[in-house]
Design a protein around this motif. Structure first.
Motif, PDB file in Angstrom:
ATOM      1  N   ASP A  46       0.827  -1.204   0.000  1.00 37.14           N
ATOM      2  CA  ASP A  46       0.000   0.000   0.000  1.00 37.14           C
ATOM      3  C   ASP A  46       0.866   1.260   0.000  1.00 37.14           C
ATOM      4  N   THR A  47       1.952   1.235   0.759  1.00 34.23           N
ATOM      5  CA  THR A  47       2.890   2.362   0.761  1.00 34.23           C
ATOM      6  C   THR A  47       3.512   2.551  -0.610  1.00 34.23           C
ATOM      7  N   TRP A  48       3.913   1.443  -1.243  1.00 30.07           N
ATOM      8  CA  TRP A  48       4.509   1.495  -2.577  1.00 30.07           C
ATOM      9  C   TRP A  48       3.518   2.066  -3.595  1.00 30.07           C
ATOM     10  N   ALA A  49       2.261   1.613  -3.534  1.00 27.85           N
ATOM     11  CA  ALA A  49       1.256   2.081  -4.492  1.00 27.85           C
ATOM     12  C   ALA A  49       0.977   3.569  -4.305  1.00 27.85           C
ATOM     13  N   ALA A  50       0.920   4.018  -3.050  1.00 32.31           N
ATOM     14  CA  ALA A  50       0.695   5.435  -2.800  1.00 32.31           C
ATOM     15  C   ALA A  50       1.843   6.273  -3.349  1.00 32.31           C
ATOM     16  N   LEU A  51       3.079   5.771  -3.175  1.00 31.20           N
ATOM     17  CA  LEU A  51       4.236   6.472  -3.723  1.00 31.20           C
ATOM     18  C   LEU A  51       4.183   6.509  -5.244  1.00 31.20           C
ATOM     19  N   LEU A  52       3.770   5.406  -5.858  1.00 31.25           N
ATOM     20  CA  LEU A  52       3.659   5.352  -7.317  1.00 31.25           C
ATOM     21  C   LEU A  52       2.677   6.408  -7.817  1.00 31.25           C
ATOM     22  N   ARG A  53       1.554   6.534  -7.151  1.00 27.03           N
ATOM     23  CA  ARG A  53       0.567   7.545  -7.554  1.00 27.03           C
ATOM     24  C   ARG A  53       1.168   8.952  -7.467  1.00 27.03           C
ATOM     25  N   THR A  54       1.850   9.214  -6.368  1.00 26.44           N
ATOM     26  CA  THR A  54       2.447  10.535  -6.181  1.00 26.44           C
ATOM     27  C   THR A  54       3.514  10.813  -7.236  1.00 26.44           C
ATOM     28  N   MET A  55       4.369   9.839  -7.482  1.00 21.80           N
ATOM     29  CA  MET A  55       5.468  10.041  -8.421  1.00 21.80           C
ATOM     30  C   MET A  55       4.967  10.217  -9.853  1.00 21.80           C
ATOM     31  N   ILE A  56       3.960   9.439 -10.241  1.00 17.36           N
ATOM     32  CA  ILE A  56       3.414   9.591 -11.598  1.00 17.36           C
ATOM     33  C   ILE A  56       2.871  11.011 -11.778  1.00 17.36           C
ATOM     34  N   THR A  57       2.111  11.471 -10.799  1.00 15.61           N
ATOM     35  CA  THR A  57       1.537  12.811 -10.887  1.00 15.61           C
ATOM     36  C   THR A  57       2.634  13.875 -11.014  1.00 15.61           C
ATOM     37  N   GLU A  58       3.683  13.754 -10.206  1.00 16.40           N
ATOM     38  CA  GLU A  58       4.774  14.733 -10.249  1.00 16.40           C
ATOM     39  C   GLU A  58       5.532  14.662 -11.567  1.00 16.40           C
ATOM     40  N   TRP A  59       5.859  13.465 -12.011  1.00 18.54           N
ATOM     41  CA  TRP A  59       6.645  13.329 -13.239  1.00 18.54           C
ATOM     42  C   TRP A  59       5.862  13.819 -14.457  1.00 18.54           C
ATOM     43  N   VAL A  60       4.579  13.511 -14.508  1.00 24.75           N
ATOM     44  CA  VAL A  60       3.758  13.953 -15.641  1.00 24.75           C
ATOM     45  C   VAL A  60       3.649  15.475 -15.646  1.00 24.75           C
ATOM     46  N   SER A  61       3.518  16.055 -14.478  1.00 26.81           N
ATOM     47  CA  SER A  61       3.444  17.509 -14.390  1.00 26.81           C
ATOM     48  C   SER A  61       4.742  18.155 -14.858  1.00 26.81           C
ATOM     49  N   ASN A  62       5.875  17.595 -14.448  1.00 31.68           N
ATOM     50  CA  ASN A  62       7.174  18.185 -14.774  1.00 31.68           C
ATOM     51  C   ASN A  62       7.588  17.959 -16.220  1.00 31.68           C
ATOM     52  N   THR A  63       7.248  16.801 -16.771  1.00 28.50           N
ATOM     53  CA  THR A  63       7.721  16.480 -18.125  1.00 28.50           C
ATOM     54  C   THR A  63       6.714  16.829 -19.214  1.00 28.50           C
ATOM     55  N   LEU A  64       5.443  16.544 -18.983  1.00 28.28           N
ATOM     56  CA  LEU A  64       4.414  16.773 -20.007  1.00 28.28           C
ATOM     57  C   LEU A  64       3.625  18.055 -19.774  1.00 28.28           C
ATOM     58  N   ARG A  65       3.844  18.675 -18.612  1.00 26.88           N
ATOM     59  CA  ARG A  65       3.138  19.897 -18.254  1.00 26.88           C
ATOM     60  C   ARG A  65       1.626  19.695 -18.263  1.00 26.88           C
ATOM     61  N   LEU A  66       1.184  18.552 -17.758  1.00 26.38           N
ATOM     62  CA  LEU A  66      -0.234  18.239 -17.694  1.00 26.38           C
ATOM     63  C   LEU A  66      -0.719  18.317 -16.255  1.00 26.38           C
ATOM     64  N   GLY A  67      -1.901  18.863 -16.076  1.00 23.61           N
ATOM     65  CA  GLY A  67      -2.518  18.937 -14.768  1.00 23.61           C
ATOM     66  C   GLY A  67      -3.589  17.889 -14.597  1.00 23.61           C
ATOM     67  N   PRO A  68      -4.236  17.848 -13.433  1.00 20.12           N
ATOM     68  CA  PRO A  68      -5.234  16.803 -13.155  1.00 20.12           C
ATOM     69  C   PRO A  68      -6.463  16.842 -14.057  1.00 20.12           C
ATOM     70  N   ASP A  69      -6.716  17.987 -14.701  1.00 18.71           N
ATOM     71  CA  ASP A  69      -7.859  18.062 -15.613  1.00 18.71           C
ATOM     72  C   ASP A  69      -7.522  17.564 -17.017  1.00 18.71           C
ATOM     73  N   ASP A  70      -6.234  17.300 -17.263  1.00 22.61           N
ATOM     74  CA  ASP A  70      -5.800  16.916 -18.608  1.00 22.61           C
ATOM     75  C   ASP A  70      -5.783  15.404 -18.827  1.00 22.61           C
ATOM     76  N   TYR A  71      -5.822  14.640 -17.745  1.00 22.78           N
ATOM     77  CA  TYR A  71      -5.765  13.185 -17.858  1.00 22.78           C
ATOM     78  C   TYR A  71      -6.177  12.602 -16.508  1.00 22.78           C
ATOM     79  N   SER A  72      -6.339  11.291 -16.460  1.00 22.27           N
ATOM     80  CA  SER A  72      -6.582  10.592 -15.196  1.00 22.27           C
ATOM     81  C   SER A  72      -5.919   9.230 -15.283  1.00 22.27           C
TER      82      SER A  72
END
Length: 451
Positions: A321-347
């Motif tokens: 559960d800790t690993w999965a929570a970290l995965l969610r956080t990291m995906i969100t951060e990496w997508v924001s930094n590399t693709l410049r996408l926010g939460p309204d742009d994808y799910s």
């Protein structure tokens, strides 16, 4: 029809699902007056309605149809197929009709085919009285306009109209499962209570028997009730197996609404005639004050890309559960930094198969799993964006450690490439009924000319 009874042969729960040919032969020997089988379902989700395609293989449908057309022709009895092409769209009806015509020509059979179309136009429905079914709210006209496909779920009346017009084979669009088996007995004057109850019990073929894999069933409906018998001599119907089917896909095991009224089985009695057959009496059907047609609609919600990796590392599994929570956080951060996408742009969704993918927190387990499959499902307005997000997540799904690990683990992708583009995704958006003056008014019946 003989002995003031009508015998309905249901060979399988769904066209294309397959059945032993000898079970249909036995049904004919037992005096079947009509063959009825469902051709569709919403069980596999909104994609098939939204895309207007079948979930069954063409070869599987053709195999079943060839056997059933031969049987109907040899016995001189009607064949009724409903919800053609899985969702009952006009394209689904035409798909099954094309298969049917090929088989008839190949076999040299001269059967008249009727097609019943159930697709609806949003512009036509907008002027009709539509009301929601719980838990849906009032219908926004924009929802109708946004649907890729809309179908109306017919009762038995359009099927009866096609049969009375001279059809030997009826290929119907979206229909209630029960209407397919009820249409011919009702046309022949059998009482509504036993007819509708029997139709509900046999809708899934052998599922009401002790061996659902063995083939279908035969329902014999008469003035006092109905009898259910499996078509495989080695299978059996019991009072429990028959009564239990009223629990299947119903809100209330004692009542079920049809377009024309409600099946009432609270007073039904299930009696074993022998070790294979069950007799049912006491069923009723209460006509509705207002005939209604249920609407089903699906709209496009975006495009999906999927990745799947597997974890066997016991350290990670002990902290999944800790690993999965970290995965969610990291995906969100990496997508924001590399693709410049926010939460309204994808799910995206992460599902841990082997841990809690099905029931999640409803069924917690104290013991760590031995292995877990991690499915990442990304959705975006276009396929390119969905795949780009999945690609950004790729290194994380391959090497993400837990916060307390001092090295990078190696996980295992199930496929190469790791990203699988699933294409368009849809959602069901209608849980409404339209009130109609005529039970056949929303449906279009076409009867082919005699050959």
């Amino acid at each position: 029809m003989t002995d003031n009874a009508v015998r309905v042969l249901v060979p399988t729960g769904m066209l294309g699902g397959g059945f032993p040919p000898e079970t249909v032969t036995r049904g004919l020997q037992l005096g079947a007056d009509v063959i009825a089988v469902d051709g569709g379902s919403t069980d596999s989700g909104p994609y098939y309605l939204g895309a207007g395609v079948a979930k069954t293989a063409r070869a599987a449908v053709a195999r079943d149809m060839r056997l059933l057309l031969r049987a109907a022709a040899s016995a001189g009895i009607p064949l009724i197929i409903g919800s053609c092409g899985t969702s009952g769209t006009d394209s689904g009806v035409d798909w099954v009709a094309a298969i049917t015509r090929e088989i008839l020509a190949d076999e040299g059979l001269t059967l008249r085919v009727a097609t019943i179309y159930s697709s609806q136009k949003a512009s036509d429905l907008a002027a009709l009285p539509i009301r929601p079914l719980p838990p849906a709210g009032p219908l926004d006209p924009a929802v109708l306009d946004g649907c890729e496909n809309i179908v109306g779920m017919m009762g038995h009346e359009p099927i009866v109209a096609a049969l009375r017009s001279g059809a030997d084979v009826v290929l119907a669009g979206r229909a209630t499962d029960t209407a397919l088996a009820a249409a011919y007995p009702l046309m022949r004057g059998m009482p509504a209570g036993p007819t509708w109850h029997a139709a509900k019990i046999v809708e899934c073929g052998g599922q009401c028997t002790t061996n659902p894999r063995a083939g279908g069933v035969l329902a014999t409906i008469d003035a006092g009730g109905f009898t259910i018998e499996p078509l495989d001599p080695a299978a059996a119907c019991t009072p429990s197996s028959v009564a239990a089917h009223m629990l299947y896909e119903t809100v209330n095991p004692f009542t079920m609404r049809e377009p024309a009224g409600t099946i009432e089985v609270g007073d039904a009695v299930y009696t074993a005639l022998d070790d294979r057959r069950v007799r049912v009496t006491g069923s009723r059907f209460d006509p509705a004050g207002q005939h209604t047609i249920k609407l089903e609609g699906a709209r496009l919600t975006g495009y999906q890309t999927m990745s799947f990796t597997a974890i066997r590392d016991p350290h990670i599994l002990g902290r999944i559960d800790t690993w999965a929570a970290l995965l969610r956080t990291m995906i969100t951060e990496w997508v924001s930094n590399t693709l410049r996408l926010g939460p309204d742009d994808y799910s995206f969704d992460i599902r841990l198969y082997g841990h809690d993918a099905i029931l999640e927190k409803l069924d917690p387990s104290a013991a760590p799993p031995r292995e877990v499959g991690v499915m990442l499902l990304v959705q975006a307005p276009d396929q390119e964006t969905a795949t780009a997000v999945a690609k950004v997540a790729n290194p994380l799904m391959l090497h993400l450690p837990t916060p307390d690990m001092d090295h990078l683990p190696s996980l295992a992708f199930a496929t190469s490439p790791a990203e699988t583009e699933r294409g368009p995704a849809y959602e069901f958006v209608l849980n409404h009924v339209v009130e109609v003056d005529s039970p056949v008014g929303l449906f279009r019946i076409h009867l082919e000319e005699s050959r």
